[in-house]
Write an enzyme that holds these catalytic residues in place. Structure first.
Site, PDB file in Angstrom:
ATOM      1  N   ASP A  13       0.660  -1.382   0.112  1.00  0.00           N
ATOM      2  CA  ASP A  13      -0.407  -0.266   0.008  1.00  0.00           C
ATOM      3  C   ASP A  13       0.738   1.127  -0.178  1.00  0.00           C
ATOM      4  O   ASP A  13       0.746   2.463   0.572  1.00  0.00           O
ATOM      5  CB  ASP A  13      -0.807   0.317   1.317  1.00  0.00           C
ATOM      6  CG  ASP A  13      -1.860  -1.255   1.442  1.00  0.00           C
ATOM      7  OD1 ASP A  13      -2.239  -1.799   0.093  1.00  0.00           O
ATOM      8  OD2 ASP A  13      -2.227  -2.001   2.614  1.00  0.00           O
ATOM      9  N   LYS A  16       1.871   1.956  -5.332  1.00  0.00           N
ATOM     10  CA  LYS A  16       2.037   1.742  -5.998  1.00  0.00           C
ATOM     11  C   LYS A  16       1.660   1.877  -7.436  1.00  0.00           C
ATOM     12  O   LYS A  16       1.982   2.129  -8.649  1.00  0.00           O
ATOM     13  CB  LYS A  16       2.903   0.191  -6.264  1.00  0.00           C
ATOM     14  CG  LYS A  16       3.575  -0.032  -4.872  1.00  0.00           C
ATOM     15  CD  LYS A  16       3.674  -1.318  -5.074  1.00  0.00           C
ATOM     16  CE  LYS A  16       2.145  -2.293  -4.713  1.00  0.00           C
ATOM     17  NZ  LYS A  16       1.736  -2.065  -3.017  1.00  0.00           N
ATOM     18  N   GLY A  40      -4.047  -3.816  -3.402  1.00  0.00           N
ATOM     19  CA  GLY A  40      -5.549  -3.185  -3.417  1.00  0.00           C
ATOM     20  C   GLY A  40      -4.245  -2.409  -4.123  1.00  0.00           C
ATOM     21  O   GLY A  40      -3.923  -1.838  -3.132  1.00  0.00           O
ATOM     22  N   HIS A  41      -5.138  -1.794  -5.593  1.00  0.00           N
ATOM     23  CA  HIS A  41      -4.344  -0.363  -6.121  1.00  0.00           C
ATOM     24  C   HIS A  41      -5.207   0.808  -5.895  1.00  0.00           C
ATOM     25  O   HIS A  41      -6.295   0.803  -7.785  1.00  0.00           O
ATOM     26  CB  HIS A  41      -3.167  -0.850  -7.595  1.00  0.00           C
ATOM     27  CG  HIS A  41      -2.047  -1.768  -7.089  1.00  0.00           C
ATOM     28  ND1 HIS A  41      -1.628  -2.643  -7.519  1.00  0.00           N
ATOM     29  CD2 HIS A  41      -2.200  -2.557  -5.562  1.00  0.00           C
ATOM     30  CE1 HIS A  41      -0.642  -3.616  -6.860  1.00  0.00           C
ATOM     31  NE2 HIS A  41      -1.569  -3.717  -6.362  1.00  0.00           N
ATOM     32  N   GLN A 227       1.820  -5.785  -3.281  1.00  0.00           N
ATOM     33  CA  GLN A 227       2.330  -5.713  -1.958  1.00  0.00           C
ATOM     34  C   GLN A 227       3.467  -5.685  -1.732  1.00  0.00           C
ATOM     35  O   GLN A 227       4.007  -4.490  -3.005  1.00  0.00           O
ATOM     36  CB  GLN A 227       2.661  -7.351  -1.497  1.00  0.00           C
ATOM     37  CG  GLN A 227       1.366  -8.467  -1.281  1.00  0.00           C
ATOM     38  CD  GLN A 227       0.425  -8.662  -3.062  1.00  0.00           C
ATOM     39  OE1 GLN A 227       1.217  -9.866  -3.253  1.00  0.00           O
ATOM     40  NE2 GLN A 227      -0.658  -8.710  -3.144  1.00  0.00           N
TER      41      GLN A 227
HETATM   42  P1  GDP Z   1      -0.739   0.224  -3.523  1.00  0.00           P
HETATM   43  O1  GDP Z   1      -1.393  -0.462  -3.314  1.00  0.00           O
HETATM   44  O2  GDP Z   1       0.473  -0.395  -3.436  1.00  0.00           O
HETATM   45  O3  GDP Z   1      -1.496   0.810  -4.948  1.00  0.00           O
HETATM   46  O4  GDP Z   1      -1.689   1.395  -3.082  1.00  0.00           O
HETATM   47  P2  GDP Z   1      -3.231   1.394  -2.281  1.00  0.00           P
HETATM   48  O5  GDP Z   1      -4.020   2.266  -3.519  1.00  0.00           O
HETATM   49  O6  GDP Z   1      -3.229   0.542  -1.814  1.00  0.00           O
HETATM   50  O7  GDP Z   1      -3.003   2.533  -0.636  1.00  0.00           O
HETATM   51  C1  GDP Z   1      -2.247   4.570  -1.692  1.00  0.00           C
HETATM   52  C2  GDP Z   1      -3.701   4.812  -1.174  1.00  0.00           C
HETATM   53  O8  GDP Z   1      -2.768   6.474  -1.316  1.00  0.00           O
HETATM   54  C3  GDP Z   1      -4.565   5.242  -2.588  1.00  0.00           C
HETATM   55  O9  GDP Z   1      -5.903   5.113  -1.217  1.00  0.00           O
HETATM   56  C4  GDP Z   1      -4.303   6.240  -3.135  1.00  0.00           C
HETATM   57  O10 GDP Z   1      -5.585   7.016  -4.018  1.00  0.00           O
HETATM   58  C5  GDP Z   1      -3.718   7.197  -1.989  1.00  0.00           C
HETATM   59  N1  GDP Z   1      -2.987   8.652  -2.229  1.00  0.00           N
HETATM   60  C6  GDP Z   1      -1.886   8.233  -3.626  1.00  0.00           C
HETATM   61  N2  GDP Z   1      -0.775   8.878  -3.473  1.00  0.00           N
HETATM   62  C7  GDP Z   1      -0.986   9.967  -2.431  1.00  0.00           C
HETATM   63  C8  GDP Z   1      -0.858  10.829  -1.506  1.00  0.00           C
HETATM   64  O11 GDP Z   1       0.850  11.487  -2.034  1.00  0.00           O
HETATM   65  N3  GDP Z   1      -1.436  11.712  -0.827  1.00  0.00           N
HETATM   66  C9  GDP Z   1      -2.339  11.112  -0.182  1.00  0.00           C
HETATM   67  N4  GDP Z   1      -3.281  11.633   0.845  1.00  0.00           N
HETATM   68  N5  GDP Z   1      -2.577   9.880  -0.596  1.00  0.00           N
HETATM   69  C10 GDP Z   1      -2.175   9.024  -1.705  1.00  0.00           C
HETATM   70  P1  IMO Z   2      -1.211  -4.413  -2.019  1.00  0.00           P
HETATM   71  O1  IMO Z   2      -0.984  -4.630  -3.336  1.00  0.00           O
HETATM   72  C1  IMO Z   2      -0.996  -4.548   2.096  1.00  0.00           C
HETATM   73  C2  IMO Z   2      -0.828  -8.766   3.368  1.00  0.00           C
HETATM   74  C3  IMO Z   2      -2.007  -9.603   4.042  1.00  0.00           C
HETATM   75  C4  IMO Z   2      -1.621 -10.671   5.817  1.00  0.00           C
HETATM   76  C5  IMO Z   2      -0.528 -11.402   4.079  1.00  0.00           C
HETATM   77  C6  IMO Z   2      -0.922 -12.557   3.817  1.00  0.00           C
HETATM   78  O2  IMO Z   2      -2.318  -3.576  -2.084  1.00  0.00           O
HETATM   79  O3  IMO Z   2       0.089  -3.864  -1.685  1.00  0.00           O
HETATM   80  P2  IMO Z   2      -2.175 -12.739   1.979  1.00  0.00           P
HETATM   81  O4  IMO Z   2      -3.702 -12.309   1.598  1.00  0.00           O
HETATM   82  O5  IMO Z   2      -1.311 -12.419   0.614  1.00  0.00           O
HETATM   83  O6  IMO Z   2      -2.046 -14.363   1.782  1.00  0.00           O
HETATM   84  O7  IMO Z   2      -2.149 -11.818   3.846  1.00  0.00           O
HETATM   85  O8  IMO Z   2      -0.069 -10.059   3.693  1.00  0.00           O
HETATM   86  N1  IMO Z   2      -1.511  -7.881   2.220  1.00  0.00           N
HETATM   87  C7  IMO Z   2      -1.158  -6.701   1.692  1.00  0.00           C
HETATM   88  N2  IMO Z   2      -1.325  -5.862   2.829  1.00  0.00           N
HETATM   89  N3  IMO Z   2      -0.968  -4.662   0.707  1.00  0.00           N
HETATM   90  C8  IMO Z   2      -1.509  -5.403   0.053  1.00  0.00           C
HETATM   91  O9  IMO Z   2      -0.871  -5.249  -1.788  1.00  0.00           O
HETATM   92  C9  IMO Z   2      -1.667  -7.124   0.604  1.00  0.00           C
HETATM   93  N4  IMO Z   2      -1.347  -7.828   0.018  1.00  0.00           N
HETATM   94  C10 IMO Z   2      -1.436  -8.906   0.843  1.00  0.00           C
HETATM   95  O10 IMO Z   2      -2.567  -8.377   4.999  1.00  0.00           O
HETATM   96  O11 IMO Z   2      -0.355  -9.649   6.682  1.00  0.00           O
HETATM   97 MG    MG Z   3      -2.927  -1.746  -2.165  1.00  0.00          MG
END
Ligand code: GDP
Ligand code: IMO
Ligand code: MG
Length: 431
Positions: A13, A16, A40-41, A227
Site C-alpha cells: 500500500d 504503487k 488493492g491499487h 504487495q
Molecule cells: P498500492 O497498493 O501500493 O497501489 O497503494 P494503495 O492504493 O493500496 O494505497 C495508497 C492510497 O493512497 C490510495 O488510496 C491512493 O489513492 C492514496 N494516495 C496515493 N498517493 C497519495 C498521496 O501522495 N497523498 C495522499 N493523501 N494519498 C495518496
Molecule cells: P498491495 O498490492 C498490504 C498482507 C495481508 C497479510 C499478509 C498475507 O495493495 O500493496 P495474503 O492474503 O497475501 O496471504 O496475506 O499480506 N497483504 C497486503 N498488505 N497491501 C497488499 O497489497 C497486501 N497483500 C497482502 O494483510 O498481512
Molecule cells: Mg494496496
C-alpha cells in the site's frame, strides 16, 4: 530502455498504483508478476476513483496491453467483476492477456484459508485463498492452471481427483465442534468454472511468448509489483508475509522475462509506514485514539482497499527500507503521501534498532527477533502548511524538503517523485 519495475519497499500500500498509472502512458505493456486479488491499487483521475485488485493498473490505459503473468494466482469471478466494473465506468478492456500458466484460485482454497486463519497461528491474511492456491502450485498434485480451464473433460477429471481430498482437508482443519464445515461438489465447481472459462478464454495466452515478442519488437514493459518487499515470501518478515515474490526477483519466474531486461527499478515508499495484518512493526504508533497514529490513519485514509481493515501506522523505518532497497535493486525512490504529515510539529525517522543491549542497522532475519527490536529515532522539524497544492520542489516548505532529503540520504538513493495527494497532478518531479 526496455523494462521498468515499480515495487513497494515497505509492507504494501505504498501507492504503487499511482506511480504505475503515471508511467503507464510511456509503455506498451503493464505486467503483474505476483500475488492475486489480495492486492488493492487505487488510482485517482480527477473525480474518478479506480480500485484494482487483480487486474494490472495498466488496464486504465487502453492503448497498452495488460498482462497477468504466470506468477499471479487468478480468481476468475474477481477478474470478471473487475472487468464489468471498468466497463460500467466507461473503460473497455480488450488488450488483456492472462497467462495460461497462472494458477487458479478455487472456493476450496478460500475455505481452507478461513480454517487456518482461525485461532492462534493466524497471519492476518486478506482471506482470498492466496496462500492455499500457491501451496497447491508448489505441491503440484492439487494445482490447476488457467490453461486447464479451457479443456472441460480434463478439468472435470482433475477436479474429481482434487475436490474429495480438499473436502477431507477442510474437515480436518475445522474446529472439532464445528457444525457448518464447507464441503464442495466436484461437478458443481467444474460447471461454475467452465462458465468463467467461456468468458475469459479470449484473454488466455502464453504470455512469456507475448512479452518476448514485445521485447524483440523494442516494446517497453512496465512491471507492477503487488504487495511490498517486506511481505516477500523469502526476504520478508516470515511467516507474516504473502505467498509470492513481491521483490523484482519475482519477475523472471513470474513472467519469463529475464532480469537482464530490467533497466529501471523504482522503489515506492510512503513518507511513514503502514502494515495490514499481523506481524512485527518496530515503529508502530499504537498511541491511542488521540495519538499521532490515529491522526495519520484518518488523514491518510489508511484503511485496506481489499478488506477495509484499519492499517497499522508508524514512523518511517530506514533500517527496513534500506534492506528492501538493497534487495530490490532500486535505482531511485518515490516518496508518497508526504501531505499526510502536515501539521505535526516533529517527525521521527527510525535510523537503527536496539536489541539485547546492542545497536544494529541491519534488518533481523526473523520476525521473532524483529519483535524485540526497539527503534532508535532521529527527530526532525515538521511543517504546518498543507502540501496538496504544491507542484514544484520550490513550493514545498524547507522542512518537508529536508525530510525527503534525509530519507534519500538514509537509503542512498535519489528521489524522483514526491507525491502530495492521490491525484496524478499531485506529483512533484524531483529531477
Ligand atoms: P498500492 O497498493 O501500493 O497501489 O497503494 P494503495 O492504493 O493500496 O494505497 C495508497 C492510497 O493512497 C490510495 O488510496 C491512493 O489513492 C492514496 N494516495 C496515493 N498517493 C497519495 C498521496 O501522495 N497523498 C495522499 N493523501 N494519498 C495518496
Ligand atoms: P498491495 O498490492 C498490504 C498482507 C495481508 C497479510 C499478509 C498475507 O495493495 O500493496 P495474503 O492474503 O497475501 O496471504 O496475506 O499480506 N497483504 C497486503 N498488505 N497491501 C497488499 O497489497 C497486501 N497483500 C497482502 O494483510 O498481512
Ligand atoms: Mg494496496
Amino acid at each position: 530502455m526496455s523494462a521498468t519495475c515499480v515495487v513497494g519497499l515497505q509492507w504494501g500500500d505504498e501507492a504503487k498504483g499511482k506511480i504505475v498509472d503515471l508511467l503507464a502512458e510511456d509503455h506498451d505493456f503493464v505486467v503483474r508478476y505476483n500475488g492475486g486479488n489480495n492486492a488493492g491499487h487505487t488510482v485517482v483521475h480527477g473525480d474518478k476513483v479506480f480500485k484494482l485488485s487483480l487486474l494490472p493498473t495498466g488496464v486504465l490505459k487502453t492503448h497498452l496491453t495488460s498482462v497477468i503473468g504466470n506468477g499471479v494466482v487468478v480468481y476468475p469471478p474477481q477478474l470478471l467483476k473487475e472487468l464489468a466494473a471498468l466497463e460500467a465506468a466507461g473503460v473497455h478492456v480488450s488488450n488483456l492477456a492472462v497467462s495460461d500458466h497462472a494458477h487458479v484460485i478455487f472456493p476450496y482454497h478460500i475455505a481452507e484459508e478461513t480454517s487456518t486463519e482461525q485461532g492462534n497461528g493466524s497471519i492476518g491474511t486478506t482471506g482470498r485463498g492466496i496462500g492455499p492456491c500457491y501451496q497447491d502450485k508448489v505441491g503440484r498434485t492439487g494445482g490447476i492452471r488457467v490453461g486447464e480451464l479451457l479443456h472441460p473433460k480434463h478439468l472435470r477429471e482433475r477436479l474429481h481427483q482434487i475436490v474429495p481430498r480438499k473436502n477431507r482437508v477442510i474437515k480436518a482443519l475445522a474446529p472439532v465442534d464445528a457444525t457448518d464445515v464447507k464441503q464442495f461438489d466436484a461437478d458443481a465447481v467444474c460447471d461454475e468454472y467452465l462458465g468463467y472459462a467461456e468468458k475469459i478464454k479470449k484473454f488466455v495466452k502464453d504470455t512469456a511468448y507475448l512479452l518476448h515478442d514485445g521485447l524483440a519488437a523494442k516494446k517497453k514493459i512496465l512491471f507492477e509489483a503487488a504487495q511490498g518487499s517486506l511481505l516477500d515470501i523469502d526476504h520478508g518478515t516470515y511467516p507474516y508475509v504473502t505467498s509470492s515474490h513481491s521483490l523484482p526477483s519475482g519477475i523472471w519466474s513470474g513472467t519469463g522475462v529475464p532480469a537482464k531486461h530490467l533497466d529501471r527499478i523504482i522503489g515506492v515508499v510512503k513518507a511513514y509506514t503502514t502494515r495490514v495484518g499481523r506481524g512485527p512493526f518496530p515503529t508502530e504508533l499504537a498511541d491511542g485514539p488521540e495519538g499521532i497514529g490515529e491522526r495519520i490513519r484518518k488523514i491518510g485514509r489508511e484503511y485496506g482497499t481489499v478488506t477495509g481493515r484499519p492499517r497499522r501506522v508508524g514512523w518511517f523505518d530506514s533500517v527496513a527500507t534500506r534492506y528492501t532497497a538493497m534487495l530490490s535493486g532500486a535505482n531511485e525512490i518515490t516518496v508518497m503521501l508526504l501531505d499526510v504529515l502536515s501539521g505535526l510539529s516533529e517527525l521521527k525517522l527510525c535510523v537503527a534498532y536496539d536489541v539485547d543491549g546492542e545497536r544494529r542497522t541491519t534488518f533481523p532475519s526473523d520476525s521473532f527477533q524483529l519483535e524485540r527490536c526497539q527503534p532508535v529515532y532521529e527527530t526532525m522539524e515538521g511543517w504546518a502548511q498543507d502540501l496538496t497544492s504544491c507542484r514544484t520542489v520550490d513550493d514545498l516548505p524547507i522542512q518537508a524538503r529536508r525530510y525527503v532529503a534525509r530519507i534519500s540520504e538514509l537509503l542512498g538513493l535519489p528521489v524522483s517523485i514526491v507525491s502530495v495527494g492521490p491525484d496524478r497532478a499531485q506529483s512533484i518531479p524531483m529531477r
